[in-house]
Structure formats: C-alpha cells, structure tokens
Design a protein around this motif. Structure first.
Motif, PDB file in Angstrom:
ATOM      1  N   TRP A 115       6.044   7.137   6.908  1.00 14.41           N
ATOM      2  CA  TRP A 115       5.370   7.400   5.772  1.00 14.41           C
ATOM      3  C   TRP A 115       6.153   8.924   5.449  1.00 14.41           C
ATOM      4  O   TRP A 115       6.400   9.012   4.163  1.00 14.41           O
ATOM      5  CB  TRP A 115       4.065   7.550   5.465  1.00 14.41           C
TER       6      TRP A 115
ATOM      7  N   LYS B  93       8.378   9.029   1.653  1.00 15.82           N
ATOM      8  CA  LYS B  93       8.058  10.195   0.582  1.00 15.82           C
ATOM      9  C   LYS B  93       9.342  10.728   0.004  1.00 15.82           C
ATOM     10  O   LYS B  93       9.215  11.035  -1.137  1.00 15.82           O
ATOM     11  CB  LYS B  93       7.078  11.026   1.071  1.00 15.82           C
TER      12      LYS B  93
ATOM     13  N   SER C 216       0.976  -1.066   0.186  1.00 15.22           N
ATOM     14  CA  SER C 216       0.040   0.027   0.032  1.00 15.22           C
ATOM     15  C   SER C 216       0.995   1.252   0.095  1.00 15.22           C
ATOM     16  O   SER C 216       0.615   2.227  -0.687  1.00 15.22           O
ATOM     17  CB  SER C 216      -1.065   0.081   1.296  1.00 15.22           C
TER      18      SER C 216
ATOM     19  N   ARG D 191       1.602   4.014  -3.384  1.00  9.20           N
ATOM     20  CA  ARG D 191       1.450   5.642  -2.999  1.00  9.20           C
ATOM     21  C   ARG D 191       2.772   6.215  -3.629  1.00  9.20           C
ATOM     22  O   ARG D 191       2.617   7.360  -4.084  1.00  9.20           O
ATOM     23  CB  ARG D 191       1.103   6.000  -1.757  1.00  9.20           C
ATOM     24  N   LYS D 192       3.664   5.612  -3.880  1.00 14.14           N
ATOM     25  CA  LYS D 192       4.812   6.098  -4.398  1.00 14.14           C
ATOM     26  C   LYS D 192       4.998   5.878  -5.946  1.00 14.14           C
ATOM     27  O   LYS D 192       5.876   5.635  -6.777  1.00 14.14           O
ATOM     28  CB  LYS D 192       6.182   5.533  -3.835  1.00 14.14           C
TER      29      LYS D 192
END
Length: 213
Positions: A207, A211, A122, A126-127
């Motif tokens: 997280w 990022k 997950s 997102r990356k």
C-alpha cells in the motif's frame, strides 16, 4: 706480213673485214635479253596470298561460328514477402480508462480470484479509482507475454506487476518494492496477492508504494 700502219689494210683487205664496228660508225644494239621465266611465284605475291588467306578464313569463321557477346541478363529482384504485424489481443478485466495496467498470474482463474479482486478494488478506491479505470490481465493465459506487446496494446502510464510469475518478457531485472519512473510508465514490481494475504507487513509495504503511483 707485218703492217705498221693500220690504214694500209684498206689497200689489201675489204672494209667489212678489217674495220671494227666503231670505225664503221654503225651502232649495233645488243639484242634485248628475254625475261627469265620461272615456275616459282614472285615472293611479294606469295607473301600477300599467305597474309590474306588466314585473315579471310578468320573472318568467315567469326561470322559463322562466333556469336557476338550478349549482355548479361539481369535477374529481376525477387519480391520480398510483406510481413504484417498482427496486434496481440488480450482478454482483460476492466476498461483501462486511466491506462493503469495490473499484471497477475492465476492458473485456475480467467482473470483474478474473487477475494483478491475485492482487496484490489478496496485499494483502488482509496486512490479514487474504480475497476473501469484499470486493466487487470492474467498473463498465465498468454505466457510468455512480451512487454512490447503489452505496451503497444495497453499504452500504460502505470504498471503494477504482482509477483515474479507475472513479470513480462523483456522488462529486465526489477527491484522488488522499489517503484521506478520510466520515460512513459511508472512501474511497481511487488508481492503477489497470495504473498500479501498471509502477511500484514506485506500488505502495508504494498500500500505504501501504491500511494506513490
């Protein structure tokens, strides 16, 4: 009888009696002296013999018993064994298409627990990454694992170390949750999944740093 004039002897004595040899004009050569014969050797000859004999004996001894010096034998260099470096083989999850290496440590799992894998996928999504882009390695199966071996095998440009038990040998002291940019690799040392699953704050911190990778 006293004779004042020697010439008067001629009238009273024969010439052979009263004339001296020098008056007769006769040259009498004294007999040659015979050489004296001695049993002792001449000094010069004796010296020569004494001088020659030791030299001759030394030459014979040297020829028969003294060998000329032989050149020192040079030992051939001992061939050194060829050391072959065997490249480590690792069983990992993923295909490492983006040279993104994730290190975890599980005693009872081959790679990673299923719930933790779902959470990691997950985050990767997102990356804009998927499982084929990364390599997930359980270091518990290779402990102790060396950083040099990992670098040679995976050539990672990004490295995520999840938990202190996943730290490889030779990486040094890394600050927790402080991403570091090396010459070739961007490194993040953070929580293990067990530490994050029970804390939303830890999930958020993880997280935020992911990022930036």
């Amino acid at each position: 009888m006293k004779v004042d004039n020697p010439q008067a002897f001629r009238f009273i004595m024969q010439d052979e009696i009263y004339l001296l040899n020098k008056d007769k004009g006769v040259n009498i050569t004294p007999p040659a002296t015979a050489p004296v014969v001695t049993d002792k050797p001449e000094p010069a000859t004796a010296t020569a013999e004494v001088t020659e004999q030791p030299a001759q004996v030394a030459a014979v001894v040297k020829e028969q018993f003294v060998s000329p010096p032989q050149p020192a034998a040079v030992a051939a260099p001992t061939p050194q064994p060829v050391i072959q470096t065997v490249e480590a083989e690792f069983n990992y999850l993923g295909k490492n298409n983006k040279n993104f290496l994730v290190l975890v440590n599980y005693t009872a799992e081959t790679h990673i627990a299923d719930t933790h894998l779902a959470a990691l996928q997950s985050i990767l999504k997102r990356k804009d990454l998927d499982l084929d882009d990364v390599a997930i390695l359980n270091v518990n199966k290779y402990a102790p694992v060396k950083l040099a071996a990992l670098a040679a095998f995976f050539a990672p440009t990004r490295l995520v170390i999840m938990g202190k038990d996943a730290l490889p040998v030779g990486i040094g002291n890394l600050p927790l949750n402080q991403p570091l940019q090396g010459k070739k690799t961007h490194v993040l040392y953070s929580f293990s999944f067990d530490e994050m699953m029970s804390s939303n704050d830890n999930k958020k911190i993880f997280w935020e740093h992911m990022k930036t990778l």
